[in-house]
Design an enzyme around this catalytic site. Sequence first.
Site, mmCIF file in Angstrom:
data_model
loop_
_atom_site.group_PDB
_atom_site.id
_atom_site.type_symbol
_atom_site.label_atom_id
_atom_site.label_comp_id
_atom_site.label_asym_id
_atom_site.label_seq_id
_atom_site.Cartn_x
_atom_site.Cartn_y
_atom_site.Cartn_z
ATOM 1 N N HIS A 36 34.969 22.778 14.870
ATOM 2 C CA HIS A 36 35.379 21.382 14.697
ATOM 3 C C HIS A 36 36.891 21.220 14.563
ATOM 4 C CE1 HIS A 36 31.328 19.834 14.606
ATOM 5 N NE2 HIS A 36 30.990 20.710 13.677
ATOM 6 N N ASP B 281 39.171 41.355 19.194
ATOM 7 C CA ASP B 281 40.357 42.127 19.580
ATOM 8 C C ASP B 281 41.622 41.620 18.889
ATOM 9 O OD1 ASP B 281 38.850 43.789 21.146
ATOM 10 O OD2 ASP B 281 39.523 42.962 23.067
ATOM 11 N N GLU C 102 21.202 25.619 11.071
ATOM 12 C CA GLU C 102 21.488 24.216 10.774
ATOM 13 C C GLU C 102 20.578 23.247 11.531
ATOM 14 O OE1 GLU C 102 25.632 23.578 11.723
ATOM 15 O OE2 GLU C 102 25.602 25.168 13.206
ATOM 16 N N ARG D 40 35.076 30.873 12.586
ATOM 17 C CA ARG D 40 33.937 30.234 13.225
ATOM 18 C C ARG D 40 34.338 29.848 14.642
ATOM 19 N NH1 ARG D 40 30.491 25.014 11.086
ATOM 20 N NH2 ARG D 40 32.515 23.950 11.264
ATOM 21 N N ASP E 279 24.487 19.305 9.481
ATOM 22 C CA ASP E 279 23.703 19.275 10.713
ATOM 23 C C ASP E 279 22.217 19.398 10.426
ATOM 24 O OD1 ASP E 279 25.440 18.957 13.084
ATOM 25 O OD2 ASP E 279 26.437 20.717 12.292
#
Length: 267
Positions: free
Chosen positions: A48, A87, A152, A73, A178
Site C-alpha cells: 500500500h 538480493d 486476510e 511486504r 481485509d
Amino acid sequence: MPAPKNTFKAAIREDQFQLGLWVALASPYAAEIVSGSGYDWLLIDGEHGPNDIPLLSAQIQAVARSGSHPMVRLPVGETWMIKQILDTGAQTLLIPMVESVEQAQALVRAVRYPPHGVRGVGAALGRASQFSRIGDYLETANDEICLIVQIESRAGLAALDDIAALEGIDGLFIGPSDLAADMGYLGQPGHPEVTAAIADAFARIKKAGRARGIMTLNLDQAGIYRDMGATFMAIGTDVTLLVGASTKLREDFLTGGKSEAKPVAGY
C-alpha cells in the site's frame, strides 16, 4: 562466513513477543527516523506504500544500523520480485493475500535456493552477500530467511491449517481490515465477529507451532490481540503518526491545548 543472523526469526521461534511499526511513507529518511524509536521490527510496506524495489532497498539500508529488524511486504508474491528483494538484503518477507496451500508452497520455494527451491543464484551482485564478500552465503542463506504469509480472507482462513503445517512457513499474519471486509464488515476490523475469527485463527496457528502476527492502530484492540497470544504485532504507522501529530499540534495551538485525538479509519 555465514549469512547474517536473522534476529527476528530467532525471536519468534522462541515465542518472544516482538513489537513493530508500519513504515509506509516510502522515504528512507523517514524510515531511518522511526528506526531509532526502539521497535523490534519495522514493516516496510510495498503493497500500500508507493514503493518499488530500489526504494524498498534504500529503506532496508536506512534502518540497517538500528536495532529494528526490517520486514518487507511486497505487493504480490511473485517469484521474480521475491528474488530481487532478497538480493537487496531483506531477510524477512510478508506476502499478502495468501489463500491456498499451493500458493504458500510456491512462496516457500521462491525464498529458497535449489534443490529446496527456485531462488535464482545471483546474490553476488547484491547487498545480501555483502557483494560476494560473504563466502558461505549460498550455503547458509535459506536458514536465515523468514517467510510470513498474510491471511486476510475467508478462503485464507479455510486453508489456514494446511498452510501452517508447511515446513518453511515461519509465521502467519492475520490482516484484520481485509478480513473484516471479506466477512462483510468493511471498515470494522474490531467487529466482534472478526475478533472471534482472529481468536480462532490464532489458536490454530499456535497449535501448528507457528508465530502469530497482526497489526492495529487501536491500542485497546492491541491489548486484546496480545492477550490472544500474538507473537508479533504492529501498533501504528508512520503515516498516521504524522497525520495525527501534525493535526493535533495545529489544533492545540488554536484551542489552547484542548483538542482531542481523532480515531483513524481502517486497520
